[in-house]
Design a protein around this motif. Structure first.
Motif, short mmCIF file in Angstrom:
data_model
loop_
_atom_site.label_atom_id
_atom_site.label_comp_id
_atom_site.label_asym_id
_atom_site.label_seq_id
_atom_site.Cartn_x
_atom_site.Cartn_y
_atom_site.Cartn_z
N LEU A 186 13.74 136.34 4.61
CA LEU A 186 14.12 136.42 6.22
C LEU A 186 14.83 137.65 6.45
O LEU A 186 14.55 138.17 7.53
CB LEU A 186 14.44 135.20 6.50
CG LEU A 186 13.75 133.69 6.29
CD1 LEU A 186 14.69 132.64 6.71
CD2 LEU A 186 12.73 133.79 7.02
N VAL A 187 15.92 137.77 5.69
CA VAL A 187 16.90 138.71 6.19
C VAL A 187 17.24 139.76 4.81
O VAL A 187 17.92 139.34 4.01
CB VAL A 187 18.27 138.08 6.58
CG1 VAL A 187 19.35 139.48 6.89
CG2 VAL A 187 17.89 137.56 8.06
N PRO A 188 16.51 140.83 4.73
CA PRO A 188 16.75 141.69 3.33
C PRO A 188 18.12 141.93 3.04
O PRO A 188 18.46 142.29 2.10
CB PRO A 188 15.92 142.87 3.72
CG PRO A 188 14.81 142.31 4.73
CD PRO A 188 15.32 141.28 5.59
N ALA A 189 18.83 142.40 4.20
CA ALA A 189 20.25 142.67 4.04
C ALA A 189 21.03 141.60 2.98
O ALA A 189 22.01 142.07 2.46
CB ALA A 189 21.05 142.81 5.27
N LEU A 190 20.76 140.44 3.13
CA LEU A 190 21.45 139.50 2.15
C LEU A 190 21.26 139.64 0.87
O LEU A 190 21.96 139.01 -0.01
CB LEU A 190 20.95 137.98 2.75
CG LEU A 190 21.37 137.52 4.19
CD1 LEU A 190 20.78 136.23 4.53
CD2 LEU A 190 22.99 137.45 4.26
N GLY A 191 20.26 140.53 0.31
CA GLY A 191 20.07 140.71 -0.85
C GLY A 191 20.98 141.48 -1.51
O GLY A 191 21.32 141.32 -2.63
N ARG A 192 21.99 142.08 -0.71
CA ARG A 192 23.20 142.83 -1.20
C ARG A 192 24.55 142.10 -0.81
O ARG A 192 25.49 142.61 -0.86
CB ARG A 192 22.94 144.35 -0.31
CG ARG A 192 21.92 145.08 -0.59
CD ARG A 192 21.87 146.35 -0.09
NE ARG A 192 21.97 146.20 1.34
CZ ARG A 192 20.79 146.14 2.39
NH1 ARG A 192 19.59 146.13 1.88
NH2 ARG A 192 21.07 146.13 3.50
N ALA A 193 24.37 141.07 -0.04
CA ALA A 193 25.57 140.43 0.17
C ALA A 193 26.13 139.34 -0.78
O ALA A 193 25.36 139.04 -1.64
CB ALA A 193 25.32 139.36 1.36
N GLU A 194 27.41 139.20 -0.95
CA GLU A 194 27.94 138.31 -1.81
C GLU A 194 27.95 136.90 -1.51
O GLU A 194 28.22 136.47 -0.45
CB GLU A 194 29.50 138.83 -1.89
CG GLU A 194 30.42 137.89 -2.92
CD GLU A 194 31.92 138.13 -2.83
OE1 GLU A 194 32.58 137.41 -3.48
OE2 GLU A 194 32.23 139.02 -1.92
#
Length: 369
Positions: free
Chosen positions: A289-297
């Motif tokens: 849904l939100v690709p940026a969360l793939g880099r989130a802790e």
């Protein structure tokens, strides 16, 4: 505890606290019994979403119940803050339901058509329009429906505020007090048994989540409220400002600076624990849904046990054929949304008032031979 209460409520989650608050608001002497602390089970594990259009699959009694539940929150939030000083974190942040495939989009269109009749403000968005609203959305989002009236609260704050407001109206709240059984003579219930002895009450309301069925089985009533485990995790950061609801799960941004990702639905009995498989599934959903969360802790992960029912509808109301016994359970993942309306309807029924909505579709009668 020698005095007889007008009503004993078993369970200190959001539903039990809402029932206690509504009954006390009607002038009844109420005793709320909780085996641990307030909101320590499903309520403490919930995301707190107020999303009736995500949960109802079409027009009917359940949708009406959900919409009535949503409508109560603005005034309830004010009432609770005035009575207790607690802010329940009501946020009308809005909700985006998104489609990722042709099939998703057709399903979203079908739902959008009947949802327009609810009167809630809804807007159909094509993919680029959806990303203009929430830039962090995946390029794979083909379409979305923006629902501006839906939102969220903080479930633990809601439960504590309801309990305190009930106490302000004369209710007693006893924590660390497990109910060992329901006490009856024939089919007349007159109290409950605790480790300290029998506590008497003219009415007993069982709002014990998935443990409701176990308590009722002790008096020969077979009312299934099977546990449904839900695993969740929280990411650090808030890449979206609204709740995003996809085909496989949802993302809920919180005021504390984290984003919840949830939730699994698992029939695994009373095993309340996270699993690697469940958390990986949530991570895949979130990153899709939100690709940026793939880099989130990942800040935290947890699980809770929600009370189900055989037909997926909550179980609310007096138990037919029994005197002094009612149930408020089976809310599955809608306990937060439906707690205030459940408390209101049950209080109306038990004090002889006309109910705002018919309780027949949710009556325990449908499961009792």
């Amino acid at each position: 505890m020698d005095d007889e209460s007008d009503a004993i409520v078993i369970g200190g989650g959001v539903v039990g606290c809402a029932v206690a608050y509504s009954l006390a608001s009607c002038g009844l002497q109420v005793l709320l019994l909780e085996r641990g602390g307030l909101a320590e089970e499903a309520s403490g594990a919930a995301a707190g979403m107020l999303a009736p259009l995500a949960e109802a699959h079409g027009p009917g009694p359940f949708l009406e119940l959900c919409l009535a539940g949503l409508a109560l929150f603005p005034s309830l939030a004010r009432e609770l803050e005035e009575a207790t000083g607690l802010d329940i974190g009501l946020s009308r942040c809005g909700l985006l339901r998104v489609a990722l495939t042709d099939e998703d989009e057709e399903s979203l269109r079908r739902r959008y058509r009947w949802q327009l009749d609810t009167g809630l403000p809804l807007t159909w968005l094509e993919g680029e329009e959806a990303r203009a609203v929430e830039p962090a959305l995946s390029p794979g989002v083909r379409a979305a429906v923006l629902s501006e009236a839906e939102g969220q609260v903080e479930p633990q704050l809601l439960a504590h505020a309801l309990a305190r407001a009930a106490q302000a109206r004369g209710a007693r709240v006893l924590l660390s007090t497990p109910v060992l059984g329901i006490v009856r003579r024939g089919r007349r219930v007159y109290g409950v048994r605790t480790p300290s002895g029998i506590v008497r009450g003219r009415q007993v309301v069982v709002a014990a989540g998935p443990w409701t069925g176990r308590l009722l089985a002790g008096i020969g009533l077979h009312l299934p409220t099977p546990p449904r485990r839900g695993q969740m995790l929280a990411y650090r950061g808030r890449p979206v400002g609204r709740i995003v609801w996809g085909p496989e799960g949802y993302l809920a941004p919180k005021a504390t600076g984290v984003t919840y990702a949830g939730a699994t639905v698992e029939a695994v009995g009373f095993r309340r624990r996270t699993t690697q498989r469940g958390l990986r599934r949530l991570q895949r959903m979130a990153h899709t849904l939100v690709p940026a969360l793939g880099r989130a802790e990942v800040a935290a992960a947890w699980a809770g046990l929600r009370p189900g029912s055989p037909d997926g509808l909550p179980i609310i109301g007096p138990v037919p054929g029994w005197d002094g016994l009612s149930v408020a359970s089976g809310h599955f993942r809608n306990g937060v949304l439906l707690a205030p309306i459940t408390g209101r309807l049950l209080a109306q029924a038990l004090t002889g008032q006309p109910t705002d909505l018919p309780l027949d579709p949710f009556s325990p009668a449908r499961f009792l031979a």
